[in-house]
Design an enzyme around this catalytic site. Sequence first.
Site, PDB file in Angstrom:
ATOM      1  N   CYS A 114     -25.502 -39.824  24.139  1.00 11.81           N
ATOM      2  CA  CYS A 114     -25.037 -41.088  23.554  1.00 11.81           C
ATOM      3  C   CYS A 114     -25.180 -41.134  22.036  1.00 11.81           C
ATOM      4  O   CYS A 114     -24.575 -41.989  21.384  1.00 11.81           O
ATOM      5  CB  CYS A 114     -25.770 -42.263  24.186  1.00 11.81           C
ATOM      6  SG  CYS A 114     -25.509 -42.396  25.970  1.00 11.81           S
ATOM      7  N   HIS A 252     -24.490 -48.259  19.433  1.00  7.37           N
ATOM      8  CA  HIS A 252     -24.118 -47.644  20.699  1.00  7.37           C
ATOM      9  C   HIS A 252     -24.114 -48.727  21.764  1.00  7.37           C
ATOM     10  O   HIS A 252     -25.040 -49.532  21.861  1.00  7.37           O
ATOM     11  CB  HIS A 252     -25.111 -46.537  21.054  1.00  7.37           C
ATOM     12  CG  HIS A 252     -24.995 -46.068  22.463  1.00  7.37           C
ATOM     13  ND1 HIS A 252     -23.795 -45.691  23.029  1.00  7.37           N
ATOM     14  CD2 HIS A 252     -25.942 -45.921  23.444  1.00  7.37           C
ATOM     15  CE1 HIS A 252     -24.000 -45.331  24.289  1.00  7.37           C
ATOM     16  NE2 HIS A 252     -25.279 -45.473  24.562  1.00  7.37           N
ATOM     17  N   ASN A 282     -21.005 -48.377  29.089  1.00  4.74           N
ATOM     18  CA  ASN A 282     -21.572 -47.320  28.249  1.00  4.74           C
ATOM     19  C   ASN A 282     -20.674 -46.090  28.348  1.00  4.74           C
ATOM     20  O   ASN A 282     -20.638 -45.419  29.377  1.00  4.74           O
ATOM     21  CB  ASN A 282     -22.985 -46.996  28.723  1.00  4.74           C
ATOM     22  CG  ASN A 282     -23.673 -45.934  27.879  1.00  4.74           C
ATOM     23  OD1 ASN A 282     -23.043 -45.268  27.062  1.00  4.74           O
ATOM     24  ND2 ASN A 282     -24.965 -45.764  28.082  1.00  4.74           N
TER      25      ASN A 282
END
EC number: 2.3.1.180
Length: 325
Positions: A114, A252, A282
């Site tokens: 990520c 993020h 996500n």
Amino acid sequence: MVKRSVIVGCGSYLPARIVTNEDLAHTVETSDAWIRERSGIAQRRIAANDETTSDLAIAAARAALDGSDIDPSTLDLIILATATPDNTFPASATKVQAALGAAGCMAFDLQAVCTGFVYALATADAFLRCGQARTALVIGAETFSRILDWQDRGTCVLFGDGAGAVVLRAEDGGRGDKSDRGILSTHLHADGQHYDMLYVDGGPSSTQTTGVVRMQGREVFRHAVSKLSMAVEEALAANDVTAEELDWLVPHQANRRIIDSTARKLGLPPEKVVVTVDRHANTSAASIPLALDEAIRDGRVRPGQLVLLEGMGGGFTWGSVLARV
């Protein structure tokens, strides 16, 4: 004269298929209310069976290039941040390169989960500032749906697929301070002691399988808030910038509670934070460029504004980028 890596184009791509929380409730023990309360997610995009990570990356790259004055044939560098490449090798970035007609330039994948897009931006920035490249295409693309256990409600409800990209060009930075346009600083970290808190339980060298995502959710949350706050504060201090001077935080998009907790810890008002996790979930390395592109295209992020990007992922890895767009 200071060299700066200036963002001259931005683009993104989302698969057509939308999967809502209600859809997931038909296949796993969960509910819309349960997912929203814990993550802020309402839906996610899922790649079609015939869509690969490189397909998503190519679409986002073309959109970014269309928004710039850079011809693909003049690119010097392509970095694709992904944890879900098409194949173990060669790099999916080479597929992107071929599709764009950018033959001959450097092209490679980068894996920091990520935090991948932040790591990739920092890497491209280093190439541009030292003169090894003048133009770069940086992409974050994932098909995380391919590595999910769709019976594990603790993970399968959190992730989605997508891609985002930016085009960078090396330009003279001007005064060499926070008033310059372009990337002002990058800050990267990792701590392998926490390897098993967020990982995939397979790989070519260990199980000879792809594996699926495993996560200790509470521990990841606890580490995320502290490490992301640290990465943001580090970027501000390095550039003599206060949180009040920031125009936008583009985090993020892992979890709405993490985003809100980080913003509160920094004293940032919600109206300065770009949030897409409710619609994208996500998307790992794709989440930051997806959010940035949306905010640029809808007019929230405007030329000359000060933008802070930050992310954290498995490993753990974490980092931040401060840029004037």
